[in-house]
Design an enzyme around this catalytic site. Structure first.
Site, PDB file in Angstrom:
ATOM      1  CG  HIS A   1      31.801  47.702  42.335  1.00 48.66           C
ATOM      2  ND1 HIS A   1      32.106  49.040  42.196  1.00 48.66           N
ATOM      3  CD2 HIS A   1      32.997  47.060  42.411  1.00 48.66           C
ATOM      4  CE1 HIS A   1      33.425  49.182  42.178  1.00 48.66           C
ATOM      5  NE2 HIS A   1      33.987  47.990  42.313  1.00 48.66           N
ATOM      6  CD  GLU A   2      33.464  43.556  43.822  1.00 45.44           C
ATOM      7  OE1 GLU A   2      34.274  43.265  42.925  1.00 45.44           O
ATOM      8  OE2 GLU A   2      33.677  44.459  44.666  1.00 45.44           O
TER       9      GLU A   2
ATOM     10  CG  HIS B   1      35.599  44.670  39.053  1.00 41.18           C
ATOM     11  ND1 HIS B   1      36.411  45.576  38.401  1.00 41.18           N
ATOM     12  CD2 HIS B   1      35.394  45.181  40.304  1.00 41.18           C
ATOM     13  CE1 HIS B   1      36.681  46.594  39.222  1.00 41.18           C
ATOM     14  NE2 HIS B   1      36.075  46.381  40.373  1.00 41.18           N
TER      15      HIS B   1
ATOM     16  CG  HIS C   1      36.921  44.928  32.402  1.00 42.49           C
ATOM     17  ND1 HIS C   1      37.722  45.741  33.149  1.00 42.49           N
ATOM     18  CD2 HIS C   1      37.299  45.129  31.117  1.00 42.49           C
ATOM     19  CE1 HIS C   1      38.544  46.410  32.340  1.00 42.49           C
ATOM     20  NE2 HIS C   1      38.303  46.056  31.109  1.00 42.49           N
TER      21      HIS C   1
END
Ligand SMILES: [Zn+2]
Length: 683
Positions: A474-475, A478, A481
């Site tokens: 998940h991290e 980010h 991104h």
């Protein structure tokens, strides 16, 4: 402060290190305050230049000048907040109490500046004549809207009223949260007999004994309404009447008791409504949603209704399953709200016993990291090379240079994995430097992820749970991104996107960690090097869907309640019980219990940042499920789909409306059924 000291302050110097990496080795806590003051002074000079300019306002001398006016302030803030959360101490925490208000005042002063606004407005009004387009047009619009949403178009009397309301709201929200906390602290469940501990795991009993001892209740056990105590008790305790007691206490917090939030909630909702109307919006939800992918309350309601229609039958089936199990074991199918967590846990154990400890050996941290890098390589052609010449704020932090297939520098990546006293709990991603125009050139980003994974011991390496693995993916999403951002301006780059869009790049990554093809890339037993057995993988998939209907309806219930508070005139709300029953009627699975109330302890919307935004949990899940389905259709590592996701989503930041970006990737709007399919709620 002499020039001499300022010229040796690393927060104010251009770094000569690899890609301009920040020199943490030279940084001292005493550098922050003077660097921020100097940064603000420099920014004020830049802002003055905009304010007093006599030439005709244009993009260059106004919008761009404003975008780049406070680069030093931005740098000081990002380094400071990185340390405040990941490597803090009393001194840094004390400093936060003076730096944070200073930073807040600095930004609000800009938005209240009438002369600067007049120039921004002039550029915006002439955007056609000035032929603004692409990212320039987008930046001008963002800049203009930031002012307007802060009241720049109001008369001075109205502005005064807006400030009063903001001050009142700033006072009420913490009061609401404080009442929650006081109510939590006021309740104690003290257990005196061993037999009342039936069903509770050893670690939970120990923690309760310890908590009792701290309150001079030696030899007893103490349970409270705080989640780490409450959740395991409701999940495991076999004492039904004690569960009921605890449940009733929690569900009636701040409702008709000494810490009542009834009037505060009403006041907050009313102020928000009046504030929105002053700014020209029908309701608070309309105001909030103007800057969200979902756009309007009508669209959100439509979205929630559609989810509700399809998830309700699945939730009813989930409830039936739990009732059946209880009937079999006790002779009575009656499930009250304080029974649900307990009986559904028993059902889970029966259906797919999946123990963290069985999975851990397959998730050695080093393997998982390699695995996540391998995903980035297969999807986006990225390479992560560990480097040792980038200074870090703690020896546990690892640094990597990221490049693409043609060896072009993508950015720097910092990974900080282990807990320590100076670090906050949880996991997050941040940037030490954003991608975009700074210091006169377009810079590549420096991205970081911070987690709290178990450290290795002399005999065992760091072994993760499945939740930890999902967290890392998940991290890392980010971070991608930020890293793959390819925008002109910092304000529009990386994760600077609408709030209900920002979890798409992170949540979509978790999907690969639950697929056999993804797991096979890294899940190997740390002792035998054997891949994870297929039956374990099947169990992981099945348990991800366990009681999904029930949990979906719970989330929808809160989303509808949030919207009921914020999408109509709250002056109509008289009796809270009646209001809540009506607002959540269609999500009712178990009959409401009188004397309980959710609104009075709904701190997400009254004391947090989620007002008119609770829907976004489900919204973001729909985006990631629908986007991932595209990968599943074409192949988990399909180059073409990955290229499109990178080009249309990951690299674009907030340079276009998220719905446009999404449609460019998927060829259509997101399909809510994708989530229902993934959760197994529909075929
Ligand atoms: Zn996230």
């Amino acid at each position: 402060m002499t020039t001499n000291t300022l010229s040796s302050n690393p927060l104010l110097q251009a770094s000569k290190l690899r890609d301009g990496a920040f020199p943490f080795d030279l940084l001292k806590t005493e550098h922050f305050a003077p660097a921020l003051d100097e940064g603000i002074a420099r920014a004020k000079k830049n802002l003055d230049r905009i304010r007093t300019a006599t030439d005709k306002p244009d993009f260059q001398n106004t919008i761009l000048a404003l975008e780049t006016a406070s680069e030093d302030v931005g740098r000081v803030a990002s380094i400071f907040y990185t340390l405040l959360s990941a490597e803090s101490n009393d001194e840094i925490q004390a400093l936060a109490r003076t730096l944070s208000p200073k930073l807040a005042d600095f930004s609000s002063d800009i938005l209240l500046d009438e002369k600067i606004f007049a120039r921004v407005k002039s550029v915006w009004d002439q955007r056609k004549e000035l032929k603004l387009q692409g990212e320039d047009l987008q930046l001008a619009e963002k800049s203009y809207k930031d002012f307007v949403r802060n009241g720049a178009l109001l008369t001075s009397v109205q502005k005064e009223r807006l400030r009063e309301m903001d001050q009142e709201l700033a006072r009420l929200s913490p009061e609401f949260a404080e009442n929650n906390l006081k109510a939590d602290n006021a309740f104690q469940l003290v257990i005196e007999k061993d037999s009342d501990l039936q069903g509770l795991p050893e670690t939970v009993v120990e923690a309760a004994a310890h908590a009792a001892e701290e309150k001079s209740l030696k030899g007893k056990w103490l349970f409270t309404l705080h989640a780490p105590s409450y959740v395991p008790f409701m999940t495991y305790s076999e004492k039904r009447e004690l569960r009921e007691k605890l449940w009733r206490a929690r569900e009636s917090r701040c409702f008709k008791d000494n810490f009542t939030n009834e009037e505060i909630a009403k006041k907050i909702a009313l102020l928000r409504h009046q504030r929105a109307q002053l700014l020209g919006f029908p309701t608070h939800a309309h105001f909030v949603l103007e800057e969200r992918m979902a756009e309007t309350p009508e669209k959100v309601v439509q979205f929630l209704d559609r989810m509700l229609d399809k998830a309700k039958p699945a939730a009813d089936r989930d409830l039936d399953q739990v009732r059946e199990l209880k009937a079999k074991e006790t002779g009575s199918p009656e499930i009250m709200p304080w029974d649900y967590a307990f009986w559904s846990e028993r059902l889970k154990m029966k259906l797919h016993e999946l123990d963290d400890e069985v999975l851990r050996p397959y998730f050695k941290l080093e393997n998982v990291i390699e695995g996540v890098f391998e995903h980035a390589r297969r999807l986006y052609g990225l390479r992560f090379k560990e480097v040792s010449d980038v200074p870090v704020y703690h020896p546990d932090v690892k640094t990597f240079e990221v490049s693409d297939e043609s060896a072009r520098l993508i950015g720097l990546f910092y990974a900080d994995f282990f807990p320590r006293a100076s670090k906050q709990g949880g996991a997050w991603a941040t940037t030490l430097r954003d991608q975009g125009l700074q210091n006169g050139k377009i810079e590549r980003p420096h991205s970081a992820i911070v987690c709290n994974f178990p450290k290795s011991t002399p005999t065992t390496p760091s072994l993760l749970t499945l939740d930890d693995v999902r967290t890392l993916f998940h991290e890392f999403g980010h971070a991608l991104h930020s890293l793959l951002s390819d925008c002109k301006y910092v304000s529009l780059g990386g994760t600077n996107v609408y709030w209900d869009f920002v979890e798409l790049p992170s949540q979509i990554m978790e999907n690969w960690a639950l697929e056999e093809e993804g797991l096979n890339l890294f899940a190997r037993h740390y002792q035998t090097n054997q891949p994870m057995p297929r039956e374990l993988i099947e169990k992981i998939k099945a348990s991800a869907r366990f009681q999904a209907g029930w949990f979906t309806i719970r989330q929808l219930r809160f989303a509808l309640l949030d919207l009921a508070w914020h999408s109509k005139d709250p002056a109509r709300i008289a009796d809270l019980s009646a209001f809540e029953t009506e607002a959540t009627e269609r999500t009712t699975l178990l009959a409401p219990v009188s004397g309980t109330n959710s609104s009075c302890s709904f701190s997400h919307i009254f004391a947090g940042g989620y007002s008119a935004g609770y829907y976004s949990y489900k919204w973001a899940e729909v985006l990631d499920a629908d986007a991932f389905e595209y990968f599943k259709e074409r192949g988990l590592f399909d180059k073409e789909v990955a290229r499109s996701f990178r080009e249309n989503v990951l690299s674009k930041g907030g340079t276009r409306h998220p719905m446009e970006l999404y449609k460019a990737f998927r060829g259509r709007e997101p399909d809510p059924d994708a989530l229902l399919r993934r959760d197994g709620l529909i075929e």
